[in-house]
Design a protein around this motif. Structure first.
Motif, short mmCIF file in Angstrom:
data_model
loop_
_atom_site.label_atom_id
_atom_site.label_comp_id
_atom_site.label_asym_id
_atom_site.label_seq_id
_atom_site.Cartn_x
_atom_site.Cartn_y
_atom_site.Cartn_z
N THR A 170 0.85 -1.19 0.00
CA THR A 170 0.00 0.00 0.00
C THR A 170 0.88 1.23 0.00
O THR A 170 2.11 1.16 0.09
CB THR A 170 -0.95 0.01 1.21
OG1 THR A 170 -1.86 1.11 1.09
CG2 THR A 170 -0.17 0.14 2.50
N SER A 171 0.21 2.38 -0.11
CA SER A 171 0.91 3.67 -0.12
C SER A 171 -0.01 4.71 0.51
O SER A 171 -1.14 4.41 0.90
CB SER A 171 1.30 4.07 -1.54
OG SER A 171 0.13 4.20 -2.35
N ALA A 172 0.48 5.96 0.58
CA ALA A 172 -0.32 7.02 1.19
C ALA A 172 -1.31 7.60 0.20
O ALA A 172 -2.49 7.78 0.52
CB ALA A 172 0.60 8.12 1.74
N VAL A 173 -0.87 7.89 -1.02
CA VAL A 173 -1.72 8.52 -2.02
C VAL A 173 -1.54 7.78 -3.34
O VAL A 173 -0.59 6.99 -3.50
CB VAL A 173 -1.35 10.01 -2.19
CG1 VAL A 173 -1.69 10.79 -0.93
CG2 VAL A 173 0.12 10.18 -2.52
N PRO A 174 -2.41 8.03 -4.33
CA PRO A 174 -2.27 7.36 -5.63
C PRO A 174 -1.04 7.86 -6.38
O PRO A 174 -0.46 8.90 -6.06
CB PRO A 174 -3.57 7.74 -6.35
CG PRO A 174 -4.51 8.18 -5.28
CD PRO A 174 -3.68 8.77 -4.21
N THR A 210 6.40 4.72 -0.92
CA THR A 210 6.32 6.17 -1.12
C THR A 210 7.16 6.54 -2.33
O THR A 210 8.13 5.84 -2.66
CB THR A 210 6.81 6.94 0.12
OG1 THR A 210 6.60 8.34 -0.10
CG2 THR A 210 8.28 6.70 0.38
N GLU A 235 2.00 6.35 -6.84
CA GLU A 235 3.32 6.11 -6.26
C GLU A 235 3.95 4.81 -6.77
O GLU A 235 4.98 4.39 -6.26
CB GLU A 235 3.23 6.08 -4.74
CG GLU A 235 2.72 7.39 -4.14
CD GLU A 235 2.85 7.45 -2.64
OE1 GLU A 235 3.99 7.60 -2.17
OE2 GLU A 235 1.82 7.36 -1.95
N THR A 291 5.75 12.54 -2.90
CA THR A 291 4.80 12.37 -1.81
C THR A 291 5.09 13.37 -0.69
O THR A 291 6.23 13.51 -0.26
CB THR A 291 4.86 10.95 -1.25
OG1 THR A 291 4.76 10.03 -2.33
CG2 THR A 291 3.73 10.71 -0.28
N ASP A 300 -7.61 -3.70 -4.99
CA ASP A 300 -8.02 -2.32 -5.25
C ASP A 300 -9.28 -2.37 -6.10
O ASP A 300 -9.23 -2.44 -7.33
CB ASP A 300 -6.89 -1.58 -5.97
CG ASP A 300 -7.18 -0.08 -6.07
OD1 ASP A 300 -8.31 0.33 -5.73
OD2 ASP A 300 -6.27 0.67 -6.47
N LYS A 343 2.57 1.73 -6.71
CA LYS A 343 2.26 0.64 -5.78
C LYS A 343 1.95 -0.66 -6.53
O LYS A 343 2.47 -1.74 -6.17
CB LYS A 343 1.07 1.08 -4.91
CG LYS A 343 0.36 0.00 -4.15
CD LYS A 343 -0.77 0.58 -3.35
CE LYS A 343 -1.68 1.42 -4.20
NZ LYS A 343 -2.34 0.64 -5.27
N ALA A 380 -0.56 8.54 6.94
CA ALA A 380 -0.83 7.16 6.54
C ALA A 380 -0.21 6.17 7.53
O ALA A 380 -0.86 5.19 7.94
CB ALA A 380 -0.30 6.92 5.14
N PRO A 435 -4.69 3.25 -1.84
CA PRO A 435 -3.90 4.08 -0.92
C PRO A 435 -4.61 4.27 0.42
O PRO A 435 -5.85 4.26 0.49
CB PRO A 435 -3.74 5.41 -1.67
CG PRO A 435 -3.95 5.06 -3.11
CD PRO A 435 -4.96 3.95 -3.11
#
Length: 749
Positions: free
Chosen positions: A563-567, A697, A569, A702, A594, A571, A710, A676
């Motif tokens: 996973t990641s914090a935001v789209p 990340t 990246e 990011t 997803d 992932k 996150a 994310p």
């Protein structure tokens, strides 16, 4: 579609306590390396600022008026022979450090400068009839900077233009103004660890600078000669005039001393003072005794005063019972009370023995009361006596002190008069001796100063120092560029290095994957990973696999969430290539969880009409129909063909949880690609039902706040964060990884 909602608490949690990693604490070496990286990343900006600053410095230096400095060196020797005794009357401290510093100030004095101005007639010189360095406007500065002849010519090469004072300016005012300006341009200083003084003058005209410097040295020597001669003459005259005054003051002081001795009838007061001091000490001792006794009785006296003649209150004063009579009366009273109490138990109320005991008790009570009253009166009397004694002794002490003060005042006045007589006598003897020994004709002494190095015509300008100005400009440009680089770094809110990531999240970084060029990003990255496994990107993915394997010695991490914090990246690409890396030794499944923007199907070029995860959960298809094995890599994929309207409910359903448990028994490793963390809560739900979480990340993209938020959310749901990955690092731009990138390119070809 039928879905089953389950509470997060019902989800299985197969994890240990979240490991804690210490905060990153860089040492001095790493701090220096980081600072060098910042400078190197902004080297072209810094170099550009240095070039701009250097050009400005050169333009500024070439548009300034050249100034020449001429210097004269004067030797100041300490006076050795002092045939004139008057020298001790007027001695400027020759030979001391302060003396030499004083001489440097005298050289710039207005008197000496005025002599130089008048001797050289500087009031009519063109350089002092106009400003020495004209103030130029910005347009004049730029215009002169563009003319080459202004750079090569100097003001003294041009024809001077004479000006005359206007009607409001007198000749005297012009002279004073010239004196002030010459004094400002004149400098003098001592040569360290020597008796030399250097006199310098700065002017656009080198010949004028030489003339003024030499003239100043001559004026200084003449000034010293005149000052010494005048001082000698004044001292001799003063000796002759003051000798009679000193004799008169001596006679008057002797008469005054004798008159005071007669008026005060002074004798040897040493014995009288000693006797008085002994009496003072005796009175002081008595005063202390009286004060102590008064202090001891003060509290009891106050209580007695408060009680008055009230027997009940007097009995509450414990100090009274410490007296012998009161204590005896108290003991008799207690004895009578005990006797009466015993008789009351034995006899009746009218028994003669009991009546006698009562009479005895009343007598004891009356006696105690009388003793208390008598004791209280005694306390009052003793306190009054102590207070009166204190007053008398205090007065006696003060009287003795006053007597001693009077004796001291008389002795002081006597000593003052005696000192005055002694001083006048010594002064008279000194003046008389000096007057006899000093002859005005022989008391003249020359100053020990001479020119050892006269000024010569300077050939190079003193100011401006073009080399110094250029270097200062370059240094300022460099410093300003470095400051801007650090300001830029402080304003950046992204992650660049492993140290920054670990310090920010306390999560170990397993690997750093390089940025894939644009031409490769448009191709199938998973296919490129299989075709060319020797690229730096492929090695970075294998480093992730190795880090997970080293953390999973007991093979507990079968379900790994990526996973990641935001789209945006990378992932999904990392999840796919990580699954391929594991497939070399294990049976691996890549699960696309997803459900909002699925991407696994596109990464492997699968048919968009094929069935997938949603059909499997709703029972429309079987597991064997939904699993697709990639022929090139050998991994199995379970992708998403349809996007459900409620992805979160699907992920949190018991059906999905049961499916994941089933898949765990059929595969050695399951790589789960999730949305994310900050976009949807699906990642947090998936982290609860997986064995480990890999956080991704993107370097230089990011935001730090998004990363921290996150990680915080994942830890709140007790996700097992086994490591982090910094993706898409520009190795050419980031000097932190440049050495490793060059090594990787060389090694992998």
């Amino acid at each position: 579609m039928a879905t089953v909602m389950v509470e997060p608490s019902s989800l299985p949690v197969t994890r240990n306590a979240q490991p804690r990693y210490p905060d990153y604490a860089p040492n001095e070496e790493t701090q220096f390396i980081e600072a060098w990286h910042v400078v190197w990343r902004n080297k072209w900006s810094i170099l550009g600022l240095m070039i701009v600053a250097g050009v400005i410095s050169i333009l500024y230096a070439n548009t300034r008026t050249p100034l020449f400095r001429a210097s004269t060196v004067v030797l100041i020797e300490p006076n050795i022979n002092r045939p004139l005794n008057t020298q001790e009357v007027y001695d400027p401290g020759t030979g001391t450090t302060d003396y030499y510093l004083t001489q440097t100030a005298i050289v710039r004095s207005r008197d000496i400068v005025a002599k130089v101005v008048d001797r050289l007639d500087l009031a009519s010189h063109p350089d002092f009839n106009k400003p020495l360095v004209p103030v130029r406007s910005l347009s004049e500065f730029l215009a002169s900077a563009m003319r080459l002849e202004d750079w090569l010519s100097t003001p003294h090469d041009k024809e001077p233009v004479l000006t005359t004072p206007d009607n409001g300016t007198t000749v005297a005012a012009l002279r004073e103004d010239v004196i002030t300006r010459v004094a400002e341009l004149l400098s003098s200083n001592t040569v360290p660890r020597s008796q030399l003084m250097r006199i310098s003058f700065v002017s656009p005209d080198p010949r004028l600078a030489v003339s003024i410097t030499n003239a100043t040295a001559d004026a200084y020597i003449e000034y010293g000669l005149e000052t010494r001669l005048a001082a000698t003459q004044r001292a001799s005259k003063w000796l002759a005039e003051k000798l009679g005054d000193v004799r008169s003051r001596l006679e008057q002081s002797e008469k005054k001393l004798q008159t005071y001795r007669d008026q005060q009838q002074l004798v040897n007061v040493g014995g009288v003072r000693t006797l008085t001091e002994e009496e003072l000490i005796d009175n002081a001792r008595r005063l202390r005794d009286a004060q102590k006794k008064k202090t001891d009785l003060a509290t009891t006296y106050w209580k007695v005063q408060q009680a008055g003649n009230d027997p009940r209150k007097l009995q509450e004063i414990n100090e009274l019972f410490g007296l012998a009579l009161v204590s005896s009366a108290k003991a008799n009273l207690i004895s009578a009370q005990e006797s009466l109490k015993q008789l009351q138990q034995r006899y009746g109320e009218k028994h003669p023995t009991l009546a006698a005991a009562e009479t005895r008790l009343q007598s004891a009570q009356q006696t105690l009361l009388e003793q208390l009253l008598q004791a209280a009166q005694n306390i009052r009397t003793e306190f009054e006596i102590a207070r009166e004694t204190e007053r008398v002794q205090t007065q006696g002490v003060e009287d003795k002190k006053n007597l001693i003060r009077q004796m001291d005042r008389k002795d002081y006045d006597f000593r003052v008069l005696q000192r005055e007589v002694d001083t006048n006598r010594q002064l008279y003897d000194l003046f008389l001796t000096r007057f006899k020994e000093t002859d005005t004709s022989n008391s003249y002494e020359t100053i020990n100063a001479r020119v050892v190095d006269p000024a010569i015509l300077p050939t190079q300008p003193f100011r401006p120092d073009k080399d110094k100005i250029l270097w200062v400009g370059l240094i300022l440009g460099f410093v300003f560029g470095v400051l801007l680089a650090y300001l830029r770094k402080l304003l950046e809110q992204t992650v660049h290095t492993i140290d920054e990531m670990e310090s920010l999240t306390s999560v170990p970084v397993l690997s750093v994957t390089p940025l894939v060029p644009g031409s490769l990003r448009r191709r199938n990255l998973a296919g490129k990973f299989i075709e060319d496994p020797r690229t730096p990107f492929a090695e970075g993915v294998r480093s992730i696999r190795t880090g997970i394997q080293l953390s999973d010695v007991d093979r507990l991490f079968k379900r790994i969430l990526v996973t990641s914090a935001v789209p945006g990246e990378g992932k999904s690409s990392i999840a796919a290539t990580l699954a391929i890396a594991f497939s070399t030794t294990e049976r691996v499944l890549l699960l696309d969880a997803d459900l909002r923007i699925p991407s696994v199907r596109g990464l492997f070029g699968q048919d968009k009409k094929a069935i997938g995860l949603l059909e499997l959960l709703t029972g429309e298809a079987k597991l064997e129909e939904c699993l697709i094995q990639d022929k090139a890599s050998g991994i199995y994929t379970l992708s998403v063909s349809k996007v459900p309207p409620n992805p979160t409910e699907v992920i949190s359903s018991a059906t999905f949880n049961k499916l994941l448990q089933t898949l765990t028994t059929q595969f050695d490793r399951i790589i789960v690609d999730s949305p994310p963390v900050l976009v949807a809560s699906d990642a947090m739900i998936l982290s609860r039902i997986t064995d480990a979480t890999l956080f991704l990340t993107r370097a230089d993209v990011t935001d730090r706040r998004a990363i921290v938020s996150a990680i915080k959310q994942l830890r709140q749901v007790q996700a097992r964060l086994i490591g982090a990955v910094i993706n898409a690092v520009d190795m050419n731009r980031n000097s932190y990884y440049r050495h490793s990138h060059h090594y990787a390119q060389k090694y992998y070809g």
